[in-house]
Each structure stands twice: as structure tokens, then as C-alpha cells.
Design a protein around this motif. Structure first.
Motif, PDB file in Angstrom:
ATOM      1  N   LEU A  89       0.959  -1.216   0.065  1.00  0.00           N
ATOM      2  CA  LEU A  89       0.050   0.100   0.158  1.00  0.00           C
ATOM      3  C   LEU A  89       0.771   1.042  -0.029  1.00  0.00           C
ATOM      4  O   LEU A  89       1.825   1.363   0.706  1.00  0.00           O
ATOM      5  CB  LEU A  89      -0.795  -0.057   1.378  1.00  0.00           C
ATOM      6  CG  LEU A  89      -2.017   0.859   1.352  1.00  0.00           C
ATOM      7  CD1 LEU A  89      -2.908   1.026   0.198  1.00  0.00           C
ATOM      8  CD2 LEU A  89      -2.572   1.016   2.599  1.00  0.00           C
ATOM      9  N   THR A  90       0.653   2.108  -0.891  1.00  0.00           N
ATOM     10  CA  THR A  90       1.253   3.274  -1.103  1.00  0.00           C
ATOM     11  C   THR A  90       1.021   4.457   0.179  1.00  0.00           C
ATOM     12  O   THR A  90      -0.360   4.308   0.621  1.00  0.00           O
ATOM     13  CB  THR A  90       1.172   4.082  -2.220  1.00  0.00           C
ATOM     14  OG1 THR A  90      -0.368   4.476  -2.428  1.00  0.00           O
ATOM     15  CG2 THR A  90       1.324   3.135  -3.538  1.00  0.00           C
ATOM     16  N   ALA A 127      -5.724   9.940  -1.345  1.00  0.00           N
ATOM     17  CA  ALA A 127      -5.597   8.581  -2.084  1.00  0.00           C
ATOM     18  C   ALA A 127      -4.548   7.707  -1.862  1.00  0.00           C
ATOM     19  O   ALA A 127      -3.520   8.077  -1.648  1.00  0.00           O
ATOM     20  CB  ALA A 127      -5.636   8.855  -3.552  1.00  0.00           C
ATOM     21  N   GLN A 128      -4.949   6.368  -1.775  1.00  0.00           N
ATOM     22  CA  GLN A 128      -3.855   5.244  -1.516  1.00  0.00           C
ATOM     23  C   GLN A 128      -4.029   4.404  -2.721  1.00  0.00           C
ATOM     24  O   GLN A 128      -5.078   4.037  -3.375  1.00  0.00           O
ATOM     25  CB  GLN A 128      -4.001   4.564  -0.238  1.00  0.00           C
ATOM     26  CG  GLN A 128      -3.297   5.747   0.774  1.00  0.00           C
ATOM     27  CD  GLN A 128      -3.362   4.860   2.136  1.00  0.00           C
ATOM     28  OE1 GLN A 128      -4.504   4.749   2.644  1.00  0.00           O
ATOM     29  NE2 GLN A 128      -2.094   4.628   2.570  1.00  0.00           N
ATOM     30  N   THR A 129      -2.935   3.591  -3.113  1.00  0.00           N
ATOM     31  CA  THR A 129      -2.774   2.685  -3.983  1.00  0.00           C
ATOM     32  C   THR A 129      -2.230   1.286  -3.621  1.00  0.00           C
ATOM     33  O   THR A 129      -1.184   1.158  -2.944  1.00  0.00           O
ATOM     34  CB  THR A 129      -2.152   3.138  -5.443  1.00  0.00           C
ATOM     35  OG1 THR A 129      -2.812   4.280  -5.880  1.00  0.00           O
ATOM     36  CG2 THR A 129      -2.346   2.112  -6.556  1.00  0.00           C
ATOM     37  N   LEU A 130      -3.198   0.284  -4.010  1.00  0.00           N
ATOM     38  CA  LEU A 130      -2.758  -1.302  -3.691  1.00  0.00           C
ATOM     39  C   LEU A 130      -1.971  -1.899  -4.732  1.00  0.00           C
ATOM     40  O   LEU A 130      -2.681  -2.072  -5.958  1.00  0.00           O
ATOM     41  CB  LEU A 130      -4.001  -1.937  -2.927  1.00  0.00           C
ATOM     42  CG  LEU A 130      -3.561  -3.241  -2.469  1.00  0.00           C
ATOM     43  CD1 LEU A 130      -2.879  -3.063  -1.140  1.00  0.00           C
ATOM     44  CD2 LEU A 130      -4.916  -4.134  -2.449  1.00  0.00           C
ATOM     45  N   TYR A 189      -2.356  -2.717  -9.975  1.00  0.00           N
ATOM     46  CA  TYR A 189      -2.736  -2.089  -9.092  1.00  0.00           C
ATOM     47  C   TYR A 189      -4.401  -1.732  -8.795  1.00  0.00           C
ATOM     48  O   TYR A 189      -4.949  -2.120  -9.910  1.00  0.00           O
ATOM     49  CB  TYR A 189      -2.041  -0.439  -9.277  1.00  0.00           C
ATOM     50  CG  TYR A 189      -3.013   0.406 -10.160  1.00  0.00           C
ATOM     51  CD1 TYR A 189      -3.987   1.156 -10.063  1.00  0.00           C
ATOM     52  CD2 TYR A 189      -2.464   0.093 -11.755  1.00  0.00           C
ATOM     53  CE1 TYR A 189      -4.589   1.904 -10.995  1.00  0.00           C
ATOM     54  CE2 TYR A 189      -2.904   0.571 -12.702  1.00  0.00           C
ATOM     55  CZ  TYR A 189      -4.159   1.563 -12.392  1.00  0.00           C
ATOM     56  OH  TYR A 189      -4.728   2.010 -13.487  1.00  0.00           O
ATOM     57  N   ARG A 190      -4.662  -1.424  -7.623  1.00  0.00           N
ATOM     58  CA  ARG A 190      -6.215  -0.938  -7.575  1.00  0.00           C
ATOM     59  C   ARG A 190      -6.258   0.086  -6.443  1.00  0.00           C
ATOM     60  O   ARG A 190      -5.326   0.074  -5.330  1.00  0.00           O
ATOM     61  CB  ARG A 190      -6.864  -2.052  -6.958  1.00  0.00           C
ATOM     62  CG  ARG A 190      -8.247  -1.921  -6.859  1.00  0.00           C
ATOM     63  CD  ARG A 190      -9.073  -3.352  -6.197  1.00  0.00           C
ATOM     64  NE  ARG A 190      -8.576  -3.865  -4.869  1.00  0.00           N
ATOM     65  CZ  ARG A 190      -8.853  -4.979  -4.426  1.00  0.00           C
ATOM     66  NH1 ARG A 190      -9.760  -5.916  -4.908  1.00  0.00           N
ATOM     67  NH2 ARG A 190      -8.592  -4.952  -2.991  1.00  0.00           N
ATOM     68  N   PRO A 191      -7.083   1.192  -6.627  1.00  0.00           N
ATOM     69  CA  PRO A 191      -7.187   2.022  -5.614  1.00  0.00           C
ATOM     70  C   PRO A 191      -7.499   1.638  -4.376  1.00  0.00           C
ATOM     71  O   PRO A 191      -8.327   0.498  -4.236  1.00  0.00           O
ATOM     72  CB  PRO A 191      -8.374   2.980  -6.101  1.00  0.00           C
ATOM     73  CG  PRO A 191      -8.436   2.763  -7.789  1.00  0.00           C
ATOM     74  CD  PRO A 191      -7.808   1.356  -7.767  1.00  0.00           C
ATOM     75  N   HIS A 192      -7.079   1.925  -3.123  1.00  0.00           N
ATOM     76  CA  HIS A 192      -7.607   1.563  -1.769  1.00  0.00           C
ATOM     77  C   HIS A 192      -7.408   2.618  -0.744  1.00  0.00           C
ATOM     78  O   HIS A 192      -6.526   2.930  -0.106  1.00  0.00           O
ATOM     79  CB  HIS A 192      -6.510   0.483  -1.224  1.00  0.00           C
ATOM     80  CG  HIS A 192      -6.749  -0.087  -0.417  1.00  0.00           C
ATOM     81  ND1 HIS A 192      -7.408  -1.683  -0.292  1.00  0.00           N
ATOM     82  CD2 HIS A 192      -6.331   0.037   1.140  1.00  0.00           C
ATOM     83  CE1 HIS A 192      -7.550  -1.753   1.105  1.00  0.00           C
ATOM     84  NE2 HIS A 192      -7.044  -1.323   1.803  1.00  0.00           N
ATOM     85  N   CYS A 230     -13.926   4.701  -7.272  1.00  0.00           N
ATOM     86  CA  CYS A 230     -13.427   4.298  -8.470  1.00  0.00           C
ATOM     87  C   CYS A 230     -13.878   2.871  -8.576  1.00  0.00           C
ATOM     88  O   CYS A 230     -13.811   1.949  -7.680  1.00  0.00           O
ATOM     89  CB  CYS A 230     -11.914   3.987  -8.401  1.00  0.00           C
ATOM     90  SG  CYS A 230     -10.886   5.649  -8.544  1.00  0.00           S
ATOM     91  N   VAL A 231     -14.826   2.704  -9.390  1.00  0.00           N
ATOM     92  CA  VAL A 231     -15.708   1.661  -9.808  1.00  0.00           C
ATOM     93  C   VAL A 231     -15.315   1.044 -11.119  1.00  0.00           C
ATOM     94  O   VAL A 231     -15.214   1.248 -12.113  1.00  0.00           O
ATOM     95  CB  VAL A 231     -17.142   1.812  -9.587  1.00  0.00           C
ATOM     96  CG1 VAL A 231     -17.827   0.631  -9.809  1.00  0.00           C
ATOM     97  CG2 VAL A 231     -17.531   2.529  -8.480  1.00  0.00           C
TER      98      VAL A 231
END
Length: 237
Positions: A13-14, A27-30, A59-62, A69-70
Motif C-alpha cells: 500500500l502506497t 488517495a492510496q494505491t494497492l 494496482y487497485r485504488p485503496h 473508483c468502480v
């Protein structure tokens, strides 16, 4: 998650960062562990869980409580083009499609550079460079292809597309910015839907739809659409 050829894998996780789409700074990105070998089945499983590819990274938004984000996909056998989409197909009946290797070429890159320079000067990809192009669109492990639209021998559009066991994943499309009347972005998606149908693949994955982001609204214009909500795909007719 597990794959038959791998042990348990890790995700990273960023730190919090500015959102690329909404006016927020948390925002964070996995990210899927970049050290892992990505098999076709792992890639498909992650895509079905809302992950996307950027270069060699998955990646996926987290983002905590935010679920803006869908992930979206089109079940292509049920797809029926709208009247406006039929007009786009008719208007561009003079163009032809070529499937080309997803490798670096000056021809593809020059169109990308022109597109970014005239359409996306406010984005992270400006200014374009060859290194940025390679690191964003190409990957040594993905089964990628370029779905190209030509007017005679003139290249008008390139859709970077990944072939997966259960569908095509539309990674990014760039096109001739001075051909607005042709609606090349719409046409490229329609041609990828047709390619899914020809290959017998059930889905075209279109990435993230964001309700409050106008430039993402096009992703729900291909009906029916399926949205990944609460860890399951939901049909939106």
C-alpha cells in the motif's frame, strides 16, 4: 490470493497522495508484489477483483472510506450498440483495423506524443517521452496487442489491449487529436468489443468509472455494463 504455481503473495500500500481524478489528497494505491511472476491466471483473477495494469505493475485504488473508483466491464454477448454508437460505426466504415504487436515503434510513439501534447497537457503523462511511453504501456509478461485503426496507410488510433483467459482488458487508447468528428475513442471501444466477440471472450474490461469525474463517464455508455461493487460484479442495464 494463491495460484497453483505460487505460494501466498504480498500486496503493498502506497502512502497517501493526491488523487488523479478528484480534488482530494488522501488517495492510496494497492500494488501486487512486483517481484512475483504474473501468470495469465493470476492476472485474470486480479482483473476480476478490480486490478488494472500500468506497465508491469498491477494496482487497485485503496482509499479508506472512498469507493469512487468502480471497476467496469462489458458482457459483450449481451451488448447492443446505441443509436449514437451505430452512427459512429457507419461514419467510420472507410477505416480498417489491424492487430499489431505491442512493441515500441516510432510510428505508434509519434501518434502517442501528438495525442498527449494536444489533449492531456494537464496530466501526469505530459510531456511524453519514449521512456515514459514504454514504462506506461508495455509489459514483458502481459499478452498485449495494439488494435490499430487506419485510414488507408495513415494511422489514426491505437488501443493498447491485453488478452486474458476471460476477456480483453482495454489499457489505454490514443488517437489523432484533430479527427474529433470521427469519435475515435468510441470507435476503438466498439472495435475491441467486436474483437472479444470474434475471439469468444465474454468481457471487455474498461477500467475505473468515477461518477463525479466527467472524463470517466463514457465507461458506462456501453450497455449492459457490469460494475464491481462490494466485491461482486453487478449488472447495470
Amino acid at each position: 490470493m494463491q495460484d497453483s504455481n505460487s505460494d501466498q503473495v504480498q500486496f503493498f500500500l502506497t502512502p497517501k497522495h493526491p488523487c488523479s481524478y478528484l480534488d482530494r489528497n488522501n488517495a492510496q494505491t494497492l500494488f501486487f508484489d512486483p517481484r512475483e511472476v504474473v501468470s495469465p491466471q493470476i492476472y485474470q483473477n486480479l482483473t476480476d477483483q478490480g486490478f488494472r495494469r500500468s506497465g508491469s505493475h498491477l494496482y487497485r485504488p485503496h482509499c479508506g472510506s472512498c469507493r469512487a473508483c468502480v471497476p467496469t466491464r462489458v458482457p459483450v454477448e449481451q451488448f447492443t450498440p446505441r443509436r449514437s454508437q451505430k452512427r459512429v460505426l457507419k461514419k467510420n466504415s472507410d477505416l480498417h483495423v489491424r492487430l499489431e504487436a505491442a512493441t515500441f515503434s516510432k510510428r505508434h510513439y509519434h501518434l502517442y506524443e501528438r495525442y498527449i501534447s494536444l489533449r492531456h497537457t494537464d496530466g501526469d503523462m505530459y510531456p511524453a517521452s519514449e521512456d515514459q511511453y514504454r514504462s506506461f504501456l508495455l509489459s514483458p509478461w502481459s499478452n498485449s496487442l495494439f488494435v490499430c485503426l487506419y485510414d488507408g496507410e495513415r494511422l489514426l488510433s491505437v488501443a493498447v489491449t491485453d488478452e486474458q483467459p476471460r476477456g480483453l482488458s482495454a489499457i489505454y487508447t490514443f488517437f489523432e487529436p484533430n479527427e474529433e468528428a470521427r469519435s475515435l475513442g468510441v470507435l476503438s471501444i466498439l472495435k475491441q468489443i467486436e474483437l472479444c466477440q470474434e475471439l469468444g471472450l465474454p468481457y471487455l474490461y474498461l477500467g475505473y468509472w468515477i461518477k463525479d469525474c466527467d472524463k470517466m463517464n463514457y465507461k458506462t455508455q456501453y450497455r449492459p455494463t457490469e460494475l464491481f461493487v462490494n466485491n461482486r460484479w453487478v449488472l447495470m442495464t
